[in-house]
Design an enzyme around this catalytic site. Structure first.
Site, PDB file in Angstrom:
ATOM      1  N   HIS A  80       0.613  -1.060  -0.182  1.00 12.26           N
ATOM      2  CA  HIS A  80       0.351  -0.195   0.419  1.00 12.26           C
ATOM      3  C   HIS A  80       0.715   1.533   0.414  1.00 12.26           C
ATOM      4  O   HIS A  80       1.626   0.941   0.763  1.00 12.26           O
ATOM      5  CB  HIS A  80      -0.942   0.114   1.216  1.00 12.26           C
ATOM      6  CG  HIS A  80      -2.018   1.179   1.155  1.00 12.26           C
ATOM      7  ND1 HIS A  80      -2.070   2.326   1.040  1.00 12.26           N
ATOM      8  CD2 HIS A  80      -3.080   0.692   1.262  1.00 12.26           C
ATOM      9  CE1 HIS A  80      -3.182   2.820   1.416  1.00 12.26           C
ATOM     10  NE2 HIS A  80      -3.963   2.090   1.442  1.00 12.26           N
ATOM     11  N   ASP A  88      -7.988  -5.818   0.544  1.00 12.36           N
ATOM     12  CA  ASP A  88      -8.188  -6.976  -0.907  1.00 12.36           C
ATOM     13  C   ASP A  88      -8.105  -8.038  -0.261  1.00 12.36           C
ATOM     14  O   ASP A  88      -8.092  -8.694  -1.528  1.00 12.36           O
ATOM     15  CB  ASP A  88      -7.716  -5.820  -2.271  1.00 12.36           C
ATOM     16  CG  ASP A  88      -7.938  -4.623  -2.063  1.00 12.36           C
ATOM     17  OD1 ASP A  88      -7.488  -3.705  -2.897  1.00 12.36           O
ATOM     18  OD2 ASP A  88      -9.600  -4.375  -2.506  1.00 12.36           O
TER      19      ASP A  88
HETATM   20  C1  SDX Z   1      -6.752  -0.207  -2.913  1.00 12.40           C
HETATM   21  O1  SDX Z   1      -4.708   4.860  -1.808  1.00 12.40           O
HETATM   22  C2  SDX Z   1      -5.241   3.760  -1.932  1.00 12.40           C
HETATM   23  O2  SDX Z   1      -5.839   4.750  -0.265  1.00 12.40           O
HETATM   24  C3  SDX Z   1      -6.491   2.505  -2.460  1.00 12.40           C
HETATM   25  C4  SDX Z   1      -6.737   2.238  -1.427  1.00 12.40           C
HETATM   26  C5  SDX Z   1      -8.164   2.301  -0.917  1.00 12.40           C
HETATM   27  O3  SDX Z   1      -8.911   2.484   0.077  1.00 12.40           O
HETATM   28  O4  SDX Z   1      -8.619   3.320  -1.213  1.00 12.40           O
HETATM   29  O5  SDX Z   1      -6.348   2.177   0.089  1.00 12.40           O
HETATM   30  C6  SDX Z   1      -7.563   0.814  -2.178  1.00 12.40           C
HETATM   31  O6  SDX Z   1      -6.289   0.182  -4.023  1.00 12.40           O
HETATM   32  C7  SDX Z   1      -5.760  -0.784  -2.336  1.00 12.40           C
HETATM   33  C8  SDX Z   1      -4.157  -1.823  -2.704  1.00 12.40           C
HETATM   34  C9  SDX Z   1      -5.081  -2.718  -4.151  1.00 12.40           C
HETATM   35  N1  SDX Z   1      -3.814  -3.493  -4.819  1.00 12.40           N
HETATM   36  C10 SDX Z   1      -3.179  -4.370  -5.291  1.00 12.40           C
HETATM   37  O7  SDX Z   1      -3.055  -5.324  -3.943  1.00 12.40           O
HETATM   38  C11 SDX Z   1      -2.574  -4.636  -6.158  1.00 12.40           C
HETATM   39  C12 SDX Z   1      -0.785  -4.552  -5.158  1.00 12.40           C
HETATM   40  N2  SDX Z   1      -0.479  -3.689  -4.718  1.00 12.40           N
HETATM   41  C13 SDX Z   1       0.664  -2.648  -5.640  1.00 12.40           C
HETATM   42  O8  SDX Z   1       0.639  -2.816  -6.520  1.00 12.40           O
HETATM   43  C14 SDX Z   1       1.143  -1.980  -4.563  1.00 12.40           C
HETATM   44  O9  SDX Z   1       1.811  -2.037  -3.536  1.00 12.40           O
HETATM   45  C15 SDX Z   1       0.367  -0.558  -4.069  1.00 12.40           C
HETATM   46  C16 SDX Z   1      -0.086   0.054  -5.800  1.00 12.40           C
HETATM   47  C17 SDX Z   1      -0.674  -0.618  -4.119  1.00 12.40           C
HETATM   48  C18 SDX Z   1       1.566   0.737  -4.553  1.00 12.40           C
HETATM   49  O10 SDX Z   1       2.744   1.408  -4.981  1.00 12.40           O
HETATM   50  P1  SDX Z   1       3.400   2.085  -4.389  1.00 12.40           P
HETATM   51  O11 SDX Z   1       2.790   2.728  -2.904  1.00 12.40           O
HETATM   52  O12 SDX Z   1       3.212   2.572  -5.854  1.00 12.40           O
HETATM   53  O13 SDX Z   1       4.489   1.261  -4.455  1.00 12.40           O
HETATM   54  P2  SDX Z   1       5.917   1.201  -4.968  1.00 12.40           P
HETATM   55  O14 SDX Z   1       4.884  -0.083  -6.124  1.00 12.40           O
HETATM   56  O15 SDX Z   1       6.955   2.359  -5.311  1.00 12.40           O
HETATM   57  O16 SDX Z   1       6.518  -0.571  -4.375  1.00 12.40           O
HETATM   58  C19 SDX Z   1       7.524  -0.496  -3.483  1.00 12.40           C
HETATM   59  C20 SDX Z   1       8.495  -1.282  -3.476  1.00 12.40           C
HETATM   60  C21 SDX Z   1       8.716  -1.798  -4.862  1.00 12.40           C
HETATM   61  O17 SDX Z   1       9.589  -2.669  -5.286  1.00 12.40           O
HETATM   62  P3  SDX Z   1      11.354  -1.924  -5.537  1.00 12.40           P
HETATM   63  O18 SDX Z   1      11.608  -0.945  -6.413  1.00 12.40           O
HETATM   64  O19 SDX Z   1      11.737  -0.876  -4.110  1.00 12.40           O
HETATM   65  O20 SDX Z   1      12.339  -3.121  -5.053  1.00 12.40           O
HETATM   66  O21 SDX Z   1       7.478  -2.674  -3.128  1.00 12.40           O
HETATM   67  C22 SDX Z   1       7.366  -3.770  -4.115  1.00 12.40           C
HETATM   68  C23 SDX Z   1       7.514  -2.835  -5.602  1.00 12.40           C
HETATM   69  O22 SDX Z   1       8.561  -2.897  -6.653  1.00 12.40           O
HETATM   70  N3  SDX Z   1       6.327  -4.190  -4.105  1.00 12.40           N
HETATM   71  C24 SDX Z   1       5.254  -5.249  -4.215  1.00 12.40           C
HETATM   72  C25 SDX Z   1       3.963  -4.935  -4.365  1.00 12.40           C
HETATM   73  N4  SDX Z   1       3.530  -3.828  -3.992  1.00 12.40           N
HETATM   74  C26 SDX Z   1       4.784  -3.265  -4.019  1.00 12.40           C
HETATM   75  N5  SDX Z   1       6.083  -6.574  -4.182  1.00 12.40           N
HETATM   76  C27 SDX Z   1       5.490  -7.696  -5.148  1.00 12.40           C
HETATM   77  N6  SDX Z   1       3.793  -7.496  -4.656  1.00 12.40           N
HETATM   78  C28 SDX Z   1       3.568  -6.169  -4.211  1.00 12.40           C
HETATM   79  N7  SDX Z   1       1.899  -6.225  -4.074  1.00 12.40           N
END
Ligand code: SDX
Length: 434
Positions: free
Chosen positions: A311, A369
């Site tokens: 998140h 989720d």
């Molecule tokens: C919702 O914003 C809100 O409040 C949203 C929400 C709401 O109520 O409105 O809470 C609802 O959208 C919840 C989130 C649902 N999405 C997912 O579950 C999809 C999987 N998660 C992600 O794609 C990700 O975690 C996000 C999109 C939720 C957040 O992404 P960020 O904050 O842009 O973080 P990032 O992509 O920069 O990740 C930081 C690191 C990265 O690795 P490095 O580049 O540092 O090596 O963490 C890794 C990412 O690759 N990472 C993951 C991961 N989520 C982040 N690696 C594997 N699996 C994951 N799920």
């Protein structure tokens, strides 16, 4: 909205060869902010923050998330208390008006919502333009966007009375439209709302009742879904709420703004993750296949991510995921599922991930989720309806945030700038000379 931010000194910078100072404001909870609105005028420079990782887009008094602690407040009330003690319509009133309603206010609000649940009967024809196998979220984008074609008498955003009616219509009609999208998808006749049912009971009745037999409301399941709706209502300036605010800042009518929010929520990185997370658990299938998917989630060459994990704001357990996990067990018990292979995979996947250095280092925890799909499927909904349910609940947050923005006399159209790195200015070249 009357501003509550308090001046707390200044931040001093040396930029563009100049010494400048910008006001710093403190919040009730959360980080202070540096007000950079005069930065361009003072220095001729912009700030750059793709994804808005360090940028506050507005002042709001509706919801607060403490990402470090993993807590969520609606108008100051902790989400776990509201999920345990309140119900969807009372929490909706709280988000809209800023205070919990007294008996009379609650009665009036429930009446206003109940008596707006029907849609214009021509609205049924609108669905016939879709293929039966259309994704229900595609139908919702179209159907909700079409509302302003049916209710143009509540689209004048400068008229407080029309804003109020549009707000009640939006909250009241979303369950009806969501149920119609589901019925159309499964090829069953639409079921009209019943005024003697509660908000969430009414929605379940419109989804699952059929003309051939009476539908008996299961109170345990209806209460669980009502709690799940409370968890999904609002969440600060997430992507879809920011979309609604930006659309509303141009003066677009609230129905069109909510349709924009639905479109944004559909993305798998956002509200679409609940459907994607269940499909991921179904694909993993058994506990012994978890290590393969953990490895894929860590592999930068592989676009696969653990859906329902991570998140932007929570760097701790999403408090909603905790309540959702409890609701999941309650629903599975109520529907007589003794052991759910999907839940077994989810619990083991969470355990393994939370012990893995890759996830621990990045503060990746289950979000709302992760467990919702197992629960919603046990309630009888197919995965393609999960984000529709998220949109139904989030409509309250979207419309509350839209209302807060429109009622702020200082609000202006949102128009971000950029850093341009394209071709330098050049003259046109005739095709013969290229
Ligand atoms: C919702 O914003 C809100 O409040 C949203 C929400 C709401 O109520 O409105 O809470 C609802 O959208 C919840 C989130 C649902 N999405 C997912 O579950 C999809 C999987 N998660 C992600 O794609 C990700 O975690 C996000 C999109 C939720 C957040 O992404 P960020 O904050 O842009 O973080 P990032 O992509 O920069 O990740 C930081 C690191 C990265 O690795 P490095 O580049 O540092 O090596 O963490 C890794 C990412 O690759 N990472 C993951 C991961 N989520 C982040 N690696 C594997 N699996 C994951 N799920």
């Amino acid at each position: 909205m009357k501003s509550n931010k308090t001046l707390n000194g200044t931040a001093n910078f040396h930029m563009g060869g100049k010494d400048i100072e910008l006001p710093v404001f403190s919040a009730t909870h959360g980080p202070d902010v540096v007000d950079i609105s005069s930065l361009y005028k003072q220095t001729g420079m912009f700030t750059l923050d793709p994804g808005f990782t360090s940028t506050a887009s507005c002042e709001s008094q509706i919801t607060f998330i403490n990402g470090g602690e993993g807590t969520l407040l609606y108008r100051g009330y902790p989400i776990d208390q509201l999920a345990a003690e309140s119900d969807f319509l009372e929490s909706a009133y709280l988000l809209l008006e800023g205070e919990l309603p007294n008996e009379e206010e609650s009665k009036q609000f429930r009446h206003n919502i109940t008596y707006h649940t029907m849609v214009h009967d021509h609205f049924k024809n609108f669905f016939n333009g879709f293929r039966r196998d259309a994704h229900p979220m595609a139908v919702m984008c179209g159907a909700v966007g079409a509302l302003s074609a049916f209710y143009h008498d509540s689209t004048d955003i400068n008229d407080p009375e029309q804003r109020k009616i549009a707000t009640h219509r939006m909250i009241a009609k979303m369950p009806t439209i969501a149920a119609m999208a589901y019925k159309y998808h499964v090829g069953q006749p639409f079921v009209y709302p019943k005024n003697d049912l509660g908000y969430t009971e009414n929605f379940m009745h419109m989804c699952f009742a059929v003309p051939a037999e009476d539908y008996k409301i299961n109170k345990v399941l209806a209460d669980a879904l009502d709690k799940i709706f409370i968890l999904h209502m609002d969440h600060e300036q997430n992507a879809s709420t920011s979309t609604v605010r930006l659309a509303g800042s141009s003066g677009a009518n609230p129905f069109a703004c909510i349709a924009a929010g639905i479109a944004c929520l559909w993305g798998p990185a956002h509200g679409g993750a609940n459907e994607a997370a269940l499909r991921m658990l179904m694909e993993i299938g058994t506990v012994d296949r978890i290590p393969e998917y953990i490895a894929r989630a860590k592999d930068k060459e592989d676009p696969f991510r653990l859906m329902g994990f991570g998140h932007r704001v929570y760097k701790n357990y999403d408090p909603r995921a905790k309540v959702m996990q409890k609701a999941c067990h309650e629903v599975l018990e109520a529907v007589g599922v003794k052991n759910s292979p999907l839940l077994e995979v989810a619990v083991e996947l969470e355990k393994i991930a939370l012990e893995d250095e890759y996830f621990v280092k990045r503060n990746l925890y289950p979000n709302i989720d992760f467990y919702s799909g197992i629960t919603l499927r046990a309630l009888g909904f197919p995965p393609e309806m999960f984000t529709v349910l998220f949109a139904l609940a989030r409509t309250v947050g979207w419309i509350a945030q839209w209302k807060e923005m429109i009622e702020d006399p200082g609000h202006k159209i949102g128009r971000p700038r950029q850093i341009y790195t394209g071709a330098a200015k050049r003259d046109y070249v005739d095709v013969a000379k290229r």
